[in-house]
Design an enzyme around this catalytic site. Sequence first.
Site, PDB file in Angstrom:
ATOM      1  N   THR A  40       0.821  -1.211   0.000  1.00 30.89           N
ATOM      2  CA  THR A  40       0.000   0.000   0.000  1.00 30.89           C
ATOM      3  C   THR A  40       0.853   1.258   0.000  1.00 30.89           C
ATOM      4  OG1 THR A  40      -0.154  -0.087   2.422  1.00 30.89           O
ATOM      5  CG2 THR A  40      -1.942  -1.113   1.169  1.00 30.89           C
ATOM      6  N   ASP A 176       9.695   1.450   4.492  1.00 32.27           N
ATOM      7  CA  ASP A 176      10.813   0.824   5.187  1.00 32.27           C
ATOM      8  C   ASP A 176      11.762   1.868   5.761  1.00 32.27           C
ATOM      9  OD1 ASP A 176       9.593  -1.418   4.202  1.00 32.27           O
ATOM     10  OD2 ASP A 176      11.149  -1.869   2.721  1.00 32.27           O
TER      11      ASP A 176
END
Length: 383
Positions: A40, A176
């Site tokens: 997403t 991340d």
Amino acid sequence: MNDRDALAARLATEFRARLGRPPAGVWAAPGRVNLMGEHTDYNDGLVLPFALDSATLVAVAPRDDDLLTCLSLDRPGVAALRTGDLRPGAVTGWPAYVLGALWALGWPQARQPGLDIVVTSQVPPGAGLSSSAALTCAVTLAAAELAGLEPDRTTLAAAARRAETDMVGAPVGIMDQMAAMHGQTDHALLLDCRSLTFEPVPLPGQDSGLALLVVDTRISHAHADGGYAQRRTACEDAARTLGVQALRDATLTAVETTLVGEQRRIARHVVTEIERVRTAVTALRHNDLTGLGEIFAASQASMRDDFRISCPELDLAVDTLLDAGALAARMTGGGFGGCTIALLPDAAVPTATTAVTAAFKTRGLTPPRAFKTRPSHGATRVC
């Protein structure tokens, strides 16, 4: 001394032994586990990651010339490049992440000095725990501090991402790097990948009697390979068909009535997964662990049946963990292998670990690696 401090001390010792002088410092950035919101992030959606308590560490020292060198305690080879030659395509393999972080910071244009960099990591590569982001974020923070730069952590996260997208060629989102830079102890990070705003979400602490268990299936993947890139392209194509900027802006009704075949499946996962991030946050804030388990199950089914990024090993690990008493379990990361994450009573961890190992052995699979983890803080200078 904890494990990270001990590893930092070893890394500093190795740096001195190999290069004949001490490093200017040692920096660390964590890997991450995503509780909810797979694929997403590059669709401008919501995600819910937390920073792992295992990290990648880099020891760095400036040089008197313009040479950039990097070596790893975990991998063979040494890379060396003049600052003026640093550009996409100039280096490949794991050193591209290290030197790519310097390139993304504008190292050649800023006429910064050369650096010696030695790296090591607690984060297993290819496991879907963002070992690459941990590496680029550690180097980015180290280089920024040594150069006297003072960008905020979101800017550093964006630079670390450019190292992967532009230098390595991996079409990753921003999740991340944001988790690695902004992680908070005992909290997940509710991140809006469009605005890059975020807020901490408390997770069950050590006194809750609950544990977070990661199971690494040892089925390796890489973001730069075809599967991840194909899913991203399919998402972009679906958004164009729907006439929206990104799938974050699509409605489930539009997906079901306008799209067909693979495009419908791909878009349906993204739209419903973004909503599952919202409901997972609500469940966590209300300590609704039954509801959280149902949300995890729906996410796992969507990744298996609609987005098709799970694999038999991941499905086996999830099913076995649930049978062994996990309150919630799902695959985590980019898919096509990697890890699962489960929330379960701390007392059930040994039984669940044994059960997963036995299930893999029965099917003739490589034994998985299971370990407990806790949400940790983001990138920092260790020593």
